[in-house]
Scaffold this motif. Structure first.
Motif, PDB file in Angstrom:
ATOM      1  N   ALA A  57       1.111  -0.669   0.293  1.00  0.00           N
ATOM      2  CA  ALA A  57      -0.041  -0.370  -0.442  1.00  0.00           C
ATOM      3  C   ALA A  57       0.887   1.383   0.269  1.00  0.00           C
ATOM      4  O   ALA A  57       0.561   1.884  -1.205  1.00  0.00           O
ATOM      5  CB  ALA A  57      -1.347   0.337   0.875  1.00  0.00           C
TER       6      ALA A  57
ATOM      7  N   GLU B 101      -5.977  -2.893   2.003  1.00  0.00           N
ATOM      8  CA  GLU B 101      -5.553  -1.811   1.443  1.00  0.00           C
ATOM      9  C   GLU B 101      -6.755  -1.893  -0.137  1.00  0.00           C
ATOM     10  O   GLU B 101      -7.593  -1.116  -0.781  1.00  0.00           O
ATOM     11  CB  GLU B 101      -4.263  -1.483   0.540  1.00  0.00           C
ATOM     12  CG  GLU B 101      -3.867  -2.887  -0.476  1.00  0.00           C
ATOM     13  CD  GLU B 101      -3.118  -3.660   0.228  1.00  0.00           C
ATOM     14  OE1 GLU B 101      -2.873  -4.583  -1.085  1.00  0.00           O
ATOM     15  OE2 GLU B 101      -2.753  -3.750   1.577  1.00  0.00           O
TER      16      GLU B 101
ATOM     17  N   THR C 181     -10.543   0.406  -0.366  1.00  0.00           N
ATOM     18  CA  THR C 181     -10.484   1.229  -1.684  1.00  0.00           C
ATOM     19  C   THR C 181     -11.332   0.868  -2.458  1.00  0.00           C
ATOM     20  O   THR C 181     -12.243   2.260  -2.556  1.00  0.00           O
ATOM     21  CB  THR C 181      -8.548   1.443  -2.824  1.00  0.00           C
ATOM     22  OG1 THR C 181      -7.641   1.756  -2.059  1.00  0.00           O
ATOM     23  CG2 THR C 181      -9.291   2.410  -3.927  1.00  0.00           C
TER      24      THR C 181
ATOM     25  N   ASN D 182      -5.773  -4.586  10.278  1.00  0.00           N
ATOM     26  CA  ASN D 182      -6.055  -3.587   8.930  1.00  0.00           C
ATOM     27  C   ASN D 182      -7.799  -3.263   8.675  1.00  0.00           C
ATOM     28  O   ASN D 182      -8.910  -2.385   8.063  1.00  0.00           O
ATOM     29  CB  ASN D 182      -5.503  -3.170   7.058  1.00  0.00           C
ATOM     30  CG  ASN D 182      -4.444  -3.210   7.868  1.00  0.00           C
ATOM     31  OD1 ASN D 182      -4.259  -2.457   8.556  1.00  0.00           O
ATOM     32  ND2 ASN D 182      -3.335  -3.383   6.446  1.00  0.00           N
TER      33      ASN D 182
END
Length: 290
Positions: A64, A169, A173, A214
């Motif tokens: 990322a 990530e 997104t 995350n």
């Protein structure tokens, strides 16, 4: 030339050339930009020998962080994310560009295993807020191993979450794109052979830390507030049980789970919510549990 393909490499000497030669065989013109994450095995030099531009970072910023580091340098309409251990078929980029021309903001390819089977065509979203590989049907998000995105839309929704380092990530997104009304699609005809886990140590303590941390930070930013509160409380409750019972396994290490909680709590004050409350409820209701 409408696409810049960003290839992030770290200790990729054993496979980055195959990736770049796959890109050289594409049927659509494009620019290639390799991000060398402070490799010590000559990955960047091997990439330069293939005739592509290389940006060497002073430290390993992760997947990322590597993409985020060069996003401002991308001056094309589209940007592709491509793992250094993925070899795209010659028509890979053509199929992805066609999908964006049809209206999508992001399009994910079909990644295949060494035996030719399908590893993933994109990401689904579970009722607990975990991302998981899908091999058919609709996808919630693209797999970041081989995908194409509209640069303007990516920048408008906040870019790439560099602090994630790696893992989630792509789901984060995709979620932000959907919260802003954009479409994310799978393009199974766009294929790339993937040596999954050639760089990262899947199943390691660090792998579990990135995944759990995350996921929670993604939920804090993108999910309805009650969903994030529930999942944070559930993670904390399981952590308390783990501290008392100490079962085997890296993912259930008390110190690992306490590190996740600590990093999430430290990051929360600076975590900016994405979309509107109504959009978060709508996207969750449409996709959670699929």
């Amino acid at each position: 030339m409408r696409t810049t393909v960003v290839v992030v490499t770290w200790r990729g000497a054993g496979h980055v050339r195959a990736c770049l030669r796959g890109l050289a065989a594409q049927t659509r013109p494009h620019r290639v930009l390799v991000v060398d994450n402070a490799s010590e095995d000559g990955s960047g030099e091997l990439a330069r020998a293939e005739g592509v531009a290389v940006v060497r970072l002073a430290r390993n910023a992760g997947y990322a962080g590597g993409i985020a580091a060069v996003l401002d340098d991308v001056d094309t309409e589209f940007v592709a994310w491509l793992n250094d251990d993925a070899v795209p078929a010659p028509d890979w980029l053509a199929h992805l560009e066609d999908a964006l021309d049809a209206g999508a903001a992001a399009a994910g390819a079909r990644l295949t295993r060494p035996d030719g089977g399908t590893q993933t065509i994109g990401v689904g979203l579970t009722a607990l807020g975990y991302g998981h590989d899908r091999t058919d049907g609709e996808v919630f998000g693209f797999c970041g191993g081989a995908a194409l995105l509209r640069v303007a839309e990516l920048r408008a929704v906040g870019g790439v979450p560099a602090a994630f380092f790696c893992y989630y990530e792509d789901t984060d997104t995709s979620w932000r794109l959907r919260l802003h009304g954009h479409e994310v699609v799978a393009v199974p005809r766009a294929t790339a052979a993937h040596a999954h886990g050639a760089t990262a140590r899947l199943g390691s303590r660090q792998f579990h830390l990135w995944n759990e941390r995350n996921r929670l930070l993604m939920l804090a930013r993108c999910a309805p507030g009650p969903v994030f509160a529930r999942e944070l409380a559930r993670f904390a409750a399981i952590t308390a049980k783990v501290v008392l019972r100490r079962p085997e396994g890296a993912n259930f290490s008390p110190s690992l789970r306490l590190r996740v909680l600590g990093q999430v709590l430290v990051a929360l004050p600076g975590t900016r919510r994405a979309g509107t409350p109504e959009a978060r409820r709508r996207v969750w209701a449409r996709w959670a549990g699929r």
